[in-house]
Design a protein around this motif. Structure first.
Motif, PDB file in Angstrom:
ATOM      1  N   PRO A  67      66.781  50.396 102.843  1.00 10.69           N
ATOM      2  CA  PRO A  67      67.631  50.840 101.741  1.00 10.69           C
ATOM      3  C   PRO A  67      66.972  51.995 101.001  1.00 10.69           C
ATOM      4  CG  PRO A  67      66.634  48.711 101.242  1.00 10.69           C
ATOM      5  CD  PRO A  67      66.322  49.008 102.673  1.00 10.69           C
ATOM      6  N   LEU A  68      67.794  52.799 100.344  1.00 12.69           N
ATOM      7  CA  LEU A  68      67.325  54.067  99.793  1.00 12.69           C
ATOM      8  C   LEU A  68      67.631  54.166  98.308  1.00 12.69           C
ATOM      9  CD1 LEU A  68      66.148  56.900 100.415  1.00 12.69           C
ATOM     10  CD2 LEU A  68      68.496  57.642 100.913  1.00 12.69           C
ATOM     11  N   VAL A  69      66.591  54.454  97.520  1.00  8.23           N
ATOM     12  CA  VAL A  69      66.753  54.800  96.107  1.00  8.23           C
ATOM     13  C   VAL A  69      66.859  56.322  96.019  1.00  8.23           C
ATOM     14  CG1 VAL A  69      65.735  54.742  93.802  1.00  8.23           C
ATOM     15  CG2 VAL A  69      65.412  52.795  95.360  1.00  8.23           C
ATOM     16  N   ILE A  70      67.937  56.804  95.421  1.00  2.50           N
ATOM     17  CA  ILE A  70      68.154  58.250  95.254  1.00  2.50           C
ATOM     18  C   ILE A  70      68.121  58.563  93.766  1.00  2.50           C
ATOM     19  CG2 ILE A  70      69.668  60.204  95.671  1.00  2.50           C
ATOM     20  CD1 ILE A  70      70.970  58.631  97.916  1.00  2.50           C
ATOM     21  N   ASN A  71      67.200  59.432  93.379  1.00  2.00           N
ATOM     22  CA  ASN A  71      67.108  59.872  91.995  1.00  2.00           C
ATOM     23  C   ASN A  71      67.536  61.332  91.906  1.00  2.00           C
ATOM     24  OD1 ASN A  71      64.946  61.307  89.855  1.00  2.00           O
ATOM     25  ND2 ASN A  71      65.984  59.482  89.097  1.00  2.00           N
ATOM     26  N   PHE A  72      68.646  61.587  91.230  1.00  2.00           N
ATOM     27  CA  PHE A  72      69.062  62.962  90.956  1.00  2.00           C
ATOM     28  C   PHE A  72      68.431  63.390  89.629  1.00  2.00           C
ATOM     29  CE2 PHE A  72      72.431  61.672  93.849  1.00  2.00           C
ATOM     30  CZ  PHE A  72      72.701  62.826  94.573  1.00  2.00           C
ATOM     31  N   PHE A  73      67.704  64.517  89.651  1.00  2.00           N
ATOM     32  CA  PHE A  73      67.087  64.996  88.419  1.00  2.00           C
ATOM     33  C   PHE A  73      67.381  66.481  88.218  1.00  2.00           C
ATOM     34  CE2 PHE A  73      63.912  65.969  91.599  1.00  2.00           C
ATOM     35  CZ  PHE A  73      63.155  67.037  91.111  1.00  2.00           C
ATOM     36  N   ARG A  74      67.223  66.929  86.987  1.00  2.00           N
ATOM     37  CA  ARG A  74      67.643  68.293  86.636  1.00  2.00           C
ATOM     38  C   ARG A  74      66.653  69.348  87.106  1.00  2.00           C
ATOM     39  NH1 ARG A  74      69.466  68.674  80.584  1.00  2.00           N
ATOM     40  NH2 ARG A  74      67.286  68.163  80.160  1.00  2.00           N
ATOM     41  N   GLY A  75      65.363  69.077  86.979  1.00  2.00           N
ATOM     42  CA  GLY A  75      64.362  70.044  87.394  1.00  2.00           C
ATOM     43  C   GLY A  75      63.021  69.766  86.739  1.00  2.00           C
ATOM     44  N   ARG A  76      62.008  70.470  87.209  1.00  2.00           N
ATOM     45  CA  ARG A  76      60.645  70.257  86.719  1.00  2.00           C
ATOM     46  C   ARG A  76      60.482  70.692  85.271  1.00  2.00           C
ATOM     47  NH1 ARG A  76      57.167  75.107  87.562  1.00  2.00           N
ATOM     48  NH2 ARG A  76      55.393  73.693  87.712  1.00  2.00           N
ATOM     49  N   TRP A  77      61.416  71.468  84.750  1.00  2.00           N
ATOM     50  CA  TRP A  77      61.372  71.948  83.365  1.00  2.00           C
ATOM     51  C   TRP A  77      61.782  70.870  82.367  1.00  2.00           C
ATOM     52  CZ3 TRP A  77      66.241  71.449  81.356  1.00  2.00           C
ATOM     53  CH2 TRP A  77      67.296  71.391  82.281  1.00  2.00           C
ATOM     54  N   PRO A  83      61.243  67.413  80.633  1.00  2.00           N
ATOM     55  CA  PRO A  83      60.196  66.390  80.475  1.00  2.00           C
ATOM     56  C   PRO A  83      60.704  64.973  80.713  1.00  2.00           C
ATOM     57  CG  PRO A  83      60.860  67.263  78.331  1.00  2.00           C
ATOM     58  CD  PRO A  83      61.505  68.131  79.368  1.00  2.00           C
ATOM     59  N   TYR A  84      61.974  64.739  80.446  1.00  2.00           N
ATOM     60  CA  TYR A  84      62.540  63.414  80.705  1.00  2.00           C
ATOM     61  C   TYR A  84      62.566  63.137  82.211  1.00  2.00           C
ATOM     62  CZ  TYR A  84      64.079  63.756  75.851  1.00  2.00           C
ATOM     63  OH  TYR A  84      64.114  63.897  74.488  1.00  2.00           O
ATOM     64  N   CYS A  85      62.921  64.157  82.976  1.00  2.00           N
ATOM     65  CA  CYS A  85      62.994  63.997  84.427  1.00  2.00           C
ATOM     66  C   CYS A  85      61.620  63.725  85.035  1.00  2.00           C
ATOM     67  CB  CYS A  85      63.600  65.242  85.068  1.00  2.00           C
ATOM     68  SG  CYS A  85      65.338  65.519  84.657  1.00  2.00           S
ATOM     69  N   MET A 107      53.053  47.906  82.138  1.00  2.00           N
ATOM     70  CA  MET A 107      53.517  49.288  82.067  1.00  2.00           C
ATOM     71  C   MET A 107      54.636  49.393  81.035  1.00  2.00           C
ATOM     72  SD  MET A 107      54.845  51.759  85.182  1.00  2.00           S
ATOM     73  CE  MET A 107      56.407  50.900  85.396  1.00  2.00           C
ATOM     74  N   ALA A 108      54.594  50.447  80.207  1.00  2.00           N
ATOM     75  CA  ALA A 108      55.606  50.642  79.182  1.00  2.00           C
ATOM     76  C   ALA A 108      56.973  50.851  79.828  1.00  2.00           C
ATOM     77  CB  ALA A 108      55.247  51.845  78.317  1.00  2.00           C
ATOM     78  N   HIS A 109      58.004  50.381  79.128  1.00  2.00           N
ATOM     79  CA  HIS A 109      59.357  50.612  79.620  1.00  2.00           C
ATOM     80  C   HIS A 109      59.630  52.115  79.669  1.00  2.00           C
ATOM     81  CE1 HIS A 109      60.547  46.475  79.802  1.00  2.00           C
ATOM     82  NE2 HIS A 109      60.257  46.272  78.536  1.00  2.00           N
ATOM     83  N   LEU A 110      60.360  52.545  80.684  1.00  4.68           N
ATOM     84  CA  LEU A 110      60.672  53.956  80.833  1.00  4.68           C
ATOM     85  C   LEU A 110      61.412  54.479  79.607  1.00  4.68           C
ATOM     86  CD1 LEU A 110      60.932  56.621  82.352  1.00  4.68           C
ATOM     87  CD2 LEU A 110      62.917  55.660  83.544  1.00  4.68           C
ATOM     88  N   GLN A 111      62.411  53.739  79.137  1.00  2.42           N
ATOM     89  CA  GLN A 111      63.186  54.256  78.007  1.00  2.42           C
ATOM     90  C   GLN A 111      62.330  54.401  76.764  1.00  2.42           C
ATOM     91  OE1 GLN A 111      66.406  55.463  78.407  1.00  2.42           O
ATOM     92  NE2 GLN A 111      65.810  56.387  76.459  1.00  2.42           N
ATOM     93  N   ASP A 112      61.338  53.532  76.578  1.00  4.76           N
ATOM     94  CA  ASP A 112      60.425  53.685  75.442  1.00  4.76           C
ATOM     95  C   ASP A 112      59.664  55.009  75.544  1.00  4.76           C
ATOM     96  OD1 ASP A 112      61.195  51.245  74.416  1.00  4.76           O
ATOM     97  OD2 ASP A 112      59.495  50.147  75.280  1.00  4.76           O
ATOM     98  N   GLN A 113      59.242  55.363  76.750  1.00  3.87           N
ATOM     99  CA  GLN A 113      58.547  56.637  76.945  1.00  3.87           C
ATOM    100  C   GLN A 113      59.478  57.816  76.659  1.00  3.87           C
ATOM    101  OE1 GLN A 113      56.071  56.796  80.647  1.00  3.87           O
ATOM    102  NE2 GLN A 113      56.839  54.726  80.970  1.00  3.87           N
ATOM    103  N   LEU A 114      60.720  57.702  77.096  1.00  2.00           N
ATOM    104  CA  LEU A 114      61.678  58.780  76.853  1.00  2.00           C
ATOM    105  C   LEU A 114      62.018  58.900  75.373  1.00  2.00           C
ATOM    106  CD1 LEU A 114      64.118  58.236  79.858  1.00  2.00           C
ATOM    107  CD2 LEU A 114      62.041  59.625  79.762  1.00  2.00           C
ATOM    108  N   ASP A 115      62.135  57.766  74.707  1.00  2.00           N
ATOM    109  CA  ASP A 115      62.424  57.796  73.273  1.00  2.00           C
ATOM    110  C   ASP A 115      61.285  58.447  72.492  1.00  2.00           C
ATOM    111  OD1 ASP A 115      64.834  56.548  73.734  1.00  2.00           O
ATOM    112  OD2 ASP A 115      64.135  54.546  73.147  1.00  2.00           O
ATOM    113  N   LEU A 116      60.065  58.284  72.975  1.00  2.00           N
ATOM    114  CA  LEU A 116      58.925  58.931  72.327  1.00  2.00           C
ATOM    115  C   LEU A 116      59.011  60.449  72.479  1.00  2.00           C
ATOM    116  CD1 LEU A 116      56.278  58.606  70.786  1.00  2.00           C
ATOM    117  CD2 LEU A 116      55.103  58.347  72.992  1.00  2.00           C
ATOM    118  N   ILE A 117      59.438  60.919  73.662  1.00  2.00           N
ATOM    119  CA  ILE A 117      59.654  62.357  73.842  1.00  2.00           C
ATOM    120  C   ILE A 117      60.692  62.856  72.839  1.00  2.00           C
ATOM    121  CG2 ILE A 117      60.492  64.144  75.416  1.00  2.00           C
ATOM    122  CD1 ILE A 117      59.460  62.422  77.738  1.00  2.00           C
TER     123      ILE A 117
END
Length: 217
Positions: A73-83, A85-87, A1-11
């Motif tokens: 244990p709990l992973v909590i992801n705070f994100f801005r919203g569905r609008w 694309p990075y989130c 699987m591609a690294h997440l940051q690589d996908q974000l950098d493509l955006i």
């Protein structure tokens, strides 16, 4: 699987190829100004006790942190919203890793200020298996040191590209959380904490999971 940051950098690369430089400069200015406030240095740190929460999920059911931590244990992801694309790209990365989290006894929740209806759209469209919780007016995000208000010039830019944050969030404050990822141990202690003023940068999920995996050894 591609690294997440690589996908974000493509955006980011695609955006810079498609959007006029003067419009890109608005987001760059907002990121720089937010960074200079020092907000990254004042987020809830590793070793702190995480605030307890009771928040509605996309169906309106109340989800309690104490109930989740009783299970693991709990992973909590705070994100801005569905609008954003990075989130949604980050949420999809957690979707794909969710079986690994569960195998290790952990759970995932994603938290944003968007309304329950918007969270329902997000969960369905992106096939997310974990709860999406609504943090109205970023009240919980504020307790984690993540809340900020979108500046006026950036509000105008969002309006110009039809990103209606007051509509998505169901209120007029223009408050958003820094994109952030936490891991909270079953005793309520933060064991991983990262947040970025630059919304184009996120931690790799595998890095986030390292404390969780270490506790299982």
């Amino acid at each position: 699987m591609a690294h997440l940051q690589d996908q974000l950098d493509l955006i980011t690369e695609n955006t810079r190829n498609l959007v006029q430089p003067e419009r890109l400069a608005i987001s760059d200015r907002a990121v720089e100004e937010l960074f200079t406030t020092g907000i990254e240095q004042h987020i809830l740190p590793v070793g702190a006790k995480a605030p307890e929460f009771e928040l509605p999920d996309a169906t309106g059911r109340t989800v309690r942190s104490q109930d989740l931590l009783a299970l693991g244990p709990l992973v909590i992801n705070f994100f801005r919203g569905r609008w954003c694309p990075y989130c949604v790209t980050e949420l999809e990365a957690w979707r794909d890793l969710y079986p690994v989290v569960r195998e290790q006894g952990g759970l995932v929740v994603a938290i944003s200020p968007q309304t329950q209806r918007q969270s329902d759209f997000t969960a369905g469209h992106h096939k997310l298996p974990f709860p999406l919780l609504t943090d109205f007016e970023c009240q919980l995000a504020s307790q984690f040191g993540l809340m900020y208000s979108v500046p006026d010039y950036q509000r105008n830019y969002y309006r110009s590209i039809l990103v209606n944050i007051p509509f998505v969030n169901g209120e007029e404050s223009w408050r958003l959380p820094l994109p952030a990822t936490y891991v909270v141990g079953q005793d309520g202690t933060v064991v991983f904490a990262e947040a970025y003023a630059d919304f184009r940068v996120r931690p790799e999920p595998e890095e986030v999971l390292a404390p969780l995996l270490a506790r299982q050894r």
